[in-house]
Motif scaffolding. Structure first.
Motif, PDB file in Angstrom:
ATOM      1  N   TYR A  93      38.926  25.627  33.017  1.00  0.00           N
ATOM      2  CA  TYR A  93      40.143  26.325  34.007  1.00  0.00           C
ATOM      3  C   TYR A  93      41.377  25.433  33.897  1.00  0.00           C
ATOM      4  O   TYR A  93      41.044  24.167  33.822  1.00  0.00           O
ATOM      5  CB  TYR A  93      39.555  26.304  35.420  1.00  0.00           C
ATOM      6  CG  TYR A  93      38.327  27.398  35.715  1.00  0.00           C
ATOM      7  CD1 TYR A  93      38.521  28.718  35.481  1.00  0.00           C
ATOM      8  CD2 TYR A  93      37.280  26.902  35.872  1.00  0.00           C
ATOM      9  CE1 TYR A  93      37.565  29.555  35.638  1.00  0.00           C
ATOM     10  CE2 TYR A  93      36.192  27.747  35.777  1.00  0.00           C
ATOM     11  CZ  TYR A  93      36.102  28.882  35.718  1.00  0.00           C
ATOM     12  OH  TYR A  93      35.061  29.973  35.796  1.00  0.00           O
ATOM     13  N   PRO A  94      42.312  25.852  34.168  1.00  0.00           N
ATOM     14  CA  PRO A  94      43.723  25.153  34.237  1.00  0.00           C
ATOM     15  C   PRO A  94      43.782  24.166  35.276  1.00  0.00           C
ATOM     16  O   PRO A  94      44.378  23.032  35.174  1.00  0.00           O
ATOM     17  CB  PRO A  94      44.712  26.059  34.310  1.00  0.00           C
ATOM     18  CG  PRO A  94      44.089  27.302  34.968  1.00  0.00           C
ATOM     19  CD  PRO A  94      42.695  27.292  34.688  1.00  0.00           C
ATOM     20  N   VAL A  95      42.883  24.068  36.484  1.00  0.00           N
ATOM     21  CA  VAL A  95      42.930  23.063  37.315  1.00  0.00           C
ATOM     22  C   VAL A  95      41.669  22.240  37.150  1.00  0.00           C
ATOM     23  O   VAL A  95      40.592  22.627  36.416  1.00  0.00           O
ATOM     24  CB  VAL A  95      42.965  23.764  38.655  1.00  0.00           C
ATOM     25  CG1 VAL A  95      44.404  24.481  39.043  1.00  0.00           C
ATOM     26  CG2 VAL A  95      41.837  24.770  39.177  1.00  0.00           C
ATOM     27  N   GLY A  96      41.638  20.999  37.809  1.00  0.00           N
ATOM     28  CA  GLY A  96      40.565  20.427  37.609  1.00  0.00           C
ATOM     29  C   GLY A  96      39.216  20.732  38.109  1.00  0.00           C
ATOM     30  O   GLY A  96      38.256  21.139  37.642  1.00  0.00           O
ATOM     31  N   LYS A  97      39.281  20.508  39.609  1.00  0.00           N
ATOM     32  CA  LYS A  97      38.229  21.108  40.196  1.00  0.00           C
ATOM     33  C   LYS A  97      38.386  22.442  40.883  1.00  0.00           C
ATOM     34  O   LYS A  97      39.336  22.370  41.703  1.00  0.00           O
ATOM     35  CB  LYS A  97      37.531  19.853  41.176  1.00  0.00           C
ATOM     36  CG  LYS A  97      36.217  19.864  41.677  1.00  0.00           C
ATOM     37  CD  LYS A  97      35.959  18.789  42.621  1.00  0.00           C
ATOM     38  CE  LYS A  97      34.554  19.046  43.164  1.00  0.00           C
ATOM     39  NZ  LYS A  97      34.093  17.941  43.882  1.00  0.00           N
ATOM     40  N   LEU A  98      37.472  23.341  41.149  1.00  0.00           N
ATOM     41  CA  LEU A  98      37.743  24.405  41.775  1.00  0.00           C
ATOM     42  C   LEU A  98      37.290  24.521  42.948  1.00  0.00           C
ATOM     43  O   LEU A  98      36.052  24.184  43.349  1.00  0.00           O
ATOM     44  CB  LEU A  98      36.870  25.832  40.978  1.00  0.00           C
ATOM     45  CG  LEU A  98      37.449  26.243  39.789  1.00  0.00           C
ATOM     46  CD1 LEU A  98      36.500  27.443  39.147  1.00  0.00           C
ATOM     47  CD2 LEU A  98      38.882  26.876  39.758  1.00  0.00           C
ATOM     48  N   PRO A  99      38.303  24.847  44.085  1.00  0.00           N
ATOM     49  CA  PRO A  99      37.893  24.982  45.319  1.00  0.00           C
ATOM     50  C   PRO A  99      36.913  26.233  45.610  1.00  0.00           C
ATOM     51  O   PRO A  99      36.950  27.231  45.015  1.00  0.00           O
ATOM     52  CB  PRO A  99      39.512  25.007  46.332  1.00  0.00           C
ATOM     53  CG  PRO A  99      40.337  25.411  45.354  1.00  0.00           C
ATOM     54  CD  PRO A  99      39.822  25.168  43.901  1.00  0.00           C
ATOM     55  N   LEU A 100      36.287  25.969  46.700  1.00  0.00           N
ATOM     56  CA  LEU A 100      34.916  27.074  46.845  1.00  0.00           C
ATOM     57  C   LEU A 100      35.371  27.619  48.182  1.00  0.00           C
ATOM     58  O   LEU A 100      35.731  26.897  49.293  1.00  0.00           O
ATOM     59  CB  LEU A 100      33.729  26.635  46.855  1.00  0.00           C
ATOM     60  CG  LEU A 100      32.598  27.296  47.117  1.00  0.00           C
ATOM     61  CD1 LEU A 100      32.359  28.128  45.818  1.00  0.00           C
ATOM     62  CD2 LEU A 100      31.083  26.702  47.163  1.00  0.00           C
ATOM     63  N   THR A 101      35.460  28.957  48.548  1.00  0.00           N
ATOM     64  CA  THR A 101      35.892  29.645  49.530  1.00  0.00           C
ATOM     65  C   THR A 101      34.764  30.785  50.102  1.00  0.00           C
ATOM     66  O   THR A 101      34.122  31.194  48.901  1.00  0.00           O
ATOM     67  CB  THR A 101      37.279  30.298  49.742  1.00  0.00           C
ATOM     68  OG1 THR A 101      37.655  30.633  50.975  1.00  0.00           O
ATOM     69  CG2 THR A 101      37.430  31.325  48.457  1.00  0.00           C
ATOM     70  N   LYS A 102      34.677  31.129  51.242  1.00  0.00           N
ATOM     71  CA  LYS A 102      33.582  32.115  51.509  1.00  0.00           C
ATOM     72  C   LYS A 102      34.561  33.200  52.012  1.00  0.00           C
ATOM     73  O   LYS A 102      35.188  33.384  53.112  1.00  0.00           O
ATOM     74  CB  LYS A 102      32.606  31.487  52.589  1.00  0.00           C
ATOM     75  CG  LYS A 102      31.651  32.510  52.973  1.00  0.00           C
ATOM     76  CD  LYS A 102      30.605  31.892  54.165  1.00  0.00           C
ATOM     77  CE  LYS A 102      29.543  33.030  54.198  1.00  0.00           C
ATOM     78  NZ  LYS A 102      29.009  33.219  55.568  1.00  0.00           N
ATOM     79  N   LEU A 103      34.147  34.367  51.345  1.00  0.00           N
ATOM     80  CA  LEU A 103      34.636  35.659  51.993  1.00  0.00           C
ATOM     81  C   LEU A 103      33.715  36.343  52.993  1.00  0.00           C
ATOM     82  O   LEU A 103      32.565  36.093  52.622  1.00  0.00           O
ATOM     83  CB  LEU A 103      35.100  36.546  50.769  1.00  0.00           C
ATOM     84  CG  LEU A 103      35.902  35.950  49.753  1.00  0.00           C
ATOM     85  CD1 LEU A 103      36.292  36.757  48.450  1.00  0.00           C
ATOM     86  CD2 LEU A 103      37.273  35.690  50.180  1.00  0.00           C
ATOM     87  N   GLU A 104      34.155  36.827  53.867  1.00  0.00           N
ATOM     88  CA  GLU A 104      33.215  37.565  55.013  1.00  0.00           C
ATOM     89  C   GLU A 104      32.276  38.628  54.259  1.00  0.00           C
ATOM     90  O   GLU A 104      31.157  38.409  54.665  1.00  0.00           O
ATOM     91  CB  GLU A 104      34.036  38.230  55.868  1.00  0.00           C
ATOM     92  CG  GLU A 104      33.118  38.759  57.014  1.00  0.00           C
ATOM     93  CD  GLU A 104      34.069  39.554  58.117  1.00  0.00           C
ATOM     94  OE1 GLU A 104      33.533  40.132  59.017  1.00  0.00           O
ATOM     95  OE2 GLU A 104      35.454  39.188  58.108  1.00  0.00           O
ATOM     96  N   TRP A 105      32.775  39.333  53.333  1.00  0.00           N
ATOM     97  CA  TRP A 105      31.809  40.435  52.916  1.00  0.00           C
ATOM     98  C   TRP A 105      31.390  40.247  51.440  1.00  0.00           C
ATOM     99  O   TRP A 105      30.310  40.739  50.981  1.00  0.00           O
ATOM    100  CB  TRP A 105      32.548  41.859  53.150  1.00  0.00           C
ATOM    101  CG  TRP A 105      32.671  42.438  54.163  1.00  0.00           C
ATOM    102  CD1 TRP A 105      34.226  42.254  54.751  1.00  0.00           C
ATOM    103  CD2 TRP A 105      31.882  43.027  55.272  1.00  0.00           C
ATOM    104  NE1 TRP A 105      34.053  42.597  56.287  1.00  0.00           N
ATOM    105  CE2 TRP A 105      32.687  43.092  56.392  1.00  0.00           C
ATOM    106  CE3 TRP A 105      30.668  43.245  55.283  1.00  0.00           C
ATOM    107  CZ2 TRP A 105      32.267  43.871  57.239  1.00  0.00           C
ATOM    108  CZ3 TRP A 105      30.139  43.517  56.344  1.00  0.00           C
ATOM    109  CH2 TRP A 105      30.837  44.282  57.467  1.00  0.00           C
ATOM    110  N   SER A 106      31.910  39.325  50.729  1.00  0.00           N
ATOM    111  CA  SER A 106      31.785  39.048  49.303  1.00  0.00           C
ATOM    112  C   SER A 106      30.938  37.693  48.962  1.00  0.00           C
ATOM    113  O   SER A 106      30.596  37.515  48.004  1.00  0.00           O
ATOM    114  CB  SER A 106      32.827  39.109  48.319  1.00  0.00           C
ATOM    115  OG  SER A 106      33.467  40.371  48.470  1.00  0.00           O
ATOM    116  N   GLY A 107      30.923  36.898  50.006  1.00  0.00           N
ATOM    117  CA  GLY A 107      30.075  35.719  49.906  1.00  0.00           C
ATOM    118  C   GLY A 107      31.142  34.622  49.199  1.00  0.00           C
ATOM    119  O   GLY A 107      32.371  34.525  49.493  1.00  0.00           O
TER     120      GLY A 107
END
Length: 76
Positions: A27-41
């Motif tokens: 990926y173009p960035v070093g470390k990918l941030p992780l986020t939680k979506l309400e319906w999709s996880g």
């Protein structure tokens, strides 16, 4: 003698061989941030000129355009 030559050739092969780890996904960035979506996880997020959400198996989940006003310099 045969065992000595075989061992020597094996050691030389291991010594001079070079291995490099290649990642399956980059990926173009070093470390990918992780986020939680309400319906999709949980999803990985890259914010650039658009928001790109990736599934945990690195497949693209969704691209979201970021509307900007005329004359705006950044996408925040």
């Amino acid at each position: 003698m045969k065992n000595t030559l075989l061992t020597l050739s094996l050691l030389l092969t291991l010594f001079f061989s070079k291995a490099q780890i290649t990642y399956e996904h980059t990926y173009p960035v070093g470390k990918l941030p992780l986020t939680k979506l309400e319906w999709s996880g949980y999803k990985y997020v890259i914010v650039d000129t658009q928001i790109t959400l990736y599934n945990l198996d690195h497949t693209v989940f969704k691209h979201i355009s970021i509307p900007t006003q005329p004359g705006a310099d950044d996408y925040t």
